[in-house]
Each structure stands twice: as C-alpha cells, then as structure tokens.
Design a protein around this motif. Structure first.
Motif, short mmCIF file in Angstrom:
data_model
loop_
_atom_site.label_atom_id
_atom_site.label_comp_id
_atom_site.label_asym_id
_atom_site.label_seq_id
_atom_site.Cartn_x
_atom_site.Cartn_y
_atom_site.Cartn_z
N GLU A 21 -11.33 4.32 8.02
CA GLU A 21 -12.61 4.97 8.35
C GLU A 21 -12.89 4.91 9.84
O GLU A 21 -13.38 5.87 10.43
N MET A 22 -12.57 3.78 10.46
CA MET A 22 -12.79 3.65 11.91
C MET A 22 -11.86 4.60 12.67
O MET A 22 -12.27 5.22 13.65
N ASP A 23 -10.62 4.73 12.20
CA ASP A 23 -9.70 5.65 12.85
C ASP A 23 -10.19 7.09 12.73
O ASP A 23 -10.05 7.89 13.65
N LEU A 24 -10.79 7.42 11.59
CA LEU A 24 -11.32 8.78 11.41
C LEU A 24 -12.50 9.02 12.35
O LEU A 24 -12.67 10.12 12.86
N LEU A 25 -13.32 8.01 12.56
CA LEU A 25 -14.46 8.17 13.45
C LEU A 25 -14.03 8.27 14.90
O LEU A 25 -14.72 8.88 15.71
N LYS A 26 -12.91 7.66 15.23
CA LYS A 26 -12.44 7.74 16.61
C LYS A 26 -11.91 9.11 16.84
O LYS A 26 -12.00 9.79 17.72
N GLU B 19 -21.84 6.06 17.57
CA GLU B 19 -21.85 4.67 18.04
C GLU B 19 -22.47 3.74 17.01
O GLU B 19 -22.01 2.60 16.84
N ALA B 20 -23.50 4.21 16.31
CA ALA B 20 -24.11 3.37 15.26
C ALA B 20 -23.12 3.11 14.13
O ALA B 20 -23.01 1.99 13.64
N LYS B 21 -22.39 4.15 13.73
CA LYS B 21 -21.40 3.98 12.66
C LYS B 21 -20.27 3.06 13.10
O LYS B 21 -19.81 2.22 12.32
N ILE B 22 -19.85 3.19 14.34
CA ILE B 22 -18.79 2.32 14.86
C ILE B 22 -19.25 0.87 14.87
O ILE B 22 -18.50 -0.05 14.51
N THR B 23 -20.49 0.64 15.25
CA THR B 23 -21.03 -0.73 15.29
C THR B 23 -21.05 -1.33 13.88
O THR B 23 -20.66 -2.49 13.69
N VAL B 24 -21.51 -0.54 12.92
CA VAL B 24 -21.57 -1.04 11.53
C VAL B 24 -20.17 -1.33 11.02
O VAL B 24 -19.92 -2.38 10.40
N LEU B 25 -19.24 -0.40 11.26
CA LEU B 25 -17.87 -0.62 10.78
C LEU B 25 -17.21 -1.80 11.49
O LEU B 25 -16.45 -2.55 10.85
#
Length: 136
Positions: free
Chosen positions: A131-136, A73-79
């Motif tokens: 990068e966001m797609d990879l995190l999802k 969630e922290a990485k998603i918020t930053v991205l």
C-alpha cells in the motif's frame, strides 16, 4: 447665352462633387477608424478574458494539488506508523520464537503457533508495504 447656360450646370456639378468628395473621404476614414478600433478592442478584451480564465484555472489547480498532497502525506504518516507497529510486533514475535525454540521440548507445539502468528504478521506487513508503494 447658350455658352453661359451650358457652363453653369457643369460648374455646379463640379462644385457639388468637390464638396461631396472630401466629406465622403472623411466619412469613410471615420468608419475605417471605428472598425479598426472595434477590432482592437475586441482583441484586447479577448486576451484579457483569456488571461483571467487561465489565472483562475491555475489557482484552482494549485488548490487541488495542495489538497491531494496533504491527503497523501496524511496517508503516508498513518501507514508509516502502522508499519512501525507491525515491525515491533514482528520483532517481539521473533524474540518469543527464539526463546521458545530454546526452551521447547519435542512434546510442545507452541513453536508452530508462534510460526503461524509470525507468518500472519509478515503477511500484514507485506500488505502495508504494498500500500505504501502504491501511494508513492
């Protein structure tokens, strides 16, 4: 007298076997019960230990999942904030490009610079989206 002496050893043998018979039966019954109780105790203790280990593993797994979720969630918020910044930058470049196209003459090369900058920003935006797609 021979009859009385012969009957007496037989009689003594019978009484000794009858005296030893019930005590052997009780002794065997005692050991069978002890072995049965021991097997039950080992089985119960093993199940108790198994339940304890499973509980601890479940708790550790839940803690690790919570940590991963918080990190994700922290990485998603930053991205997401980076993507919003880039989108605002792209929008401002589009506005500048439109303004420049309207005001540019054939002699100026400013529109090419703006297109180059715009393509660089779009590349960065595409990279962040990947990068966001990879995190999802």
């Amino acid at each position: 007298m021979q009859a009385s002496t012969e009957s007496s050893p037989v009689h003594s043998r019978r009484t000794s076997t009858t005296r030893n018979g019930p005590s052997v039966k009780w002794f065997m019954l005692f050991w069978v019960l002890m072995i049965g109780l021991s097997v039950y105790a080992v089985y119960s203790y093993t199940n108790h230990l198994k339940d304890q280990v499973l509980g601890q593993l479940s708790q550790q797994s839940q803690q690790q999942l919570n940590l991963l979720k918080a990190d994700y969630e922290a990485k998603i918020t930053v991205l997401s904030s980076d993507v919003q910044e880039l989108q605002s930058t792209v929008q401002s470049f589009n506005e500048l490009l439109t303004f420049t196209k309207d005001n540019a003459s054939a002699k100026t090369d400013n529109s090419n610079k703006l297109y180059t900058q715009l393509s660089e920003v779009r590349k960065q935006l595409d990279t962040l989206k990947k990068e966001m797609d990879l995190l999802k």
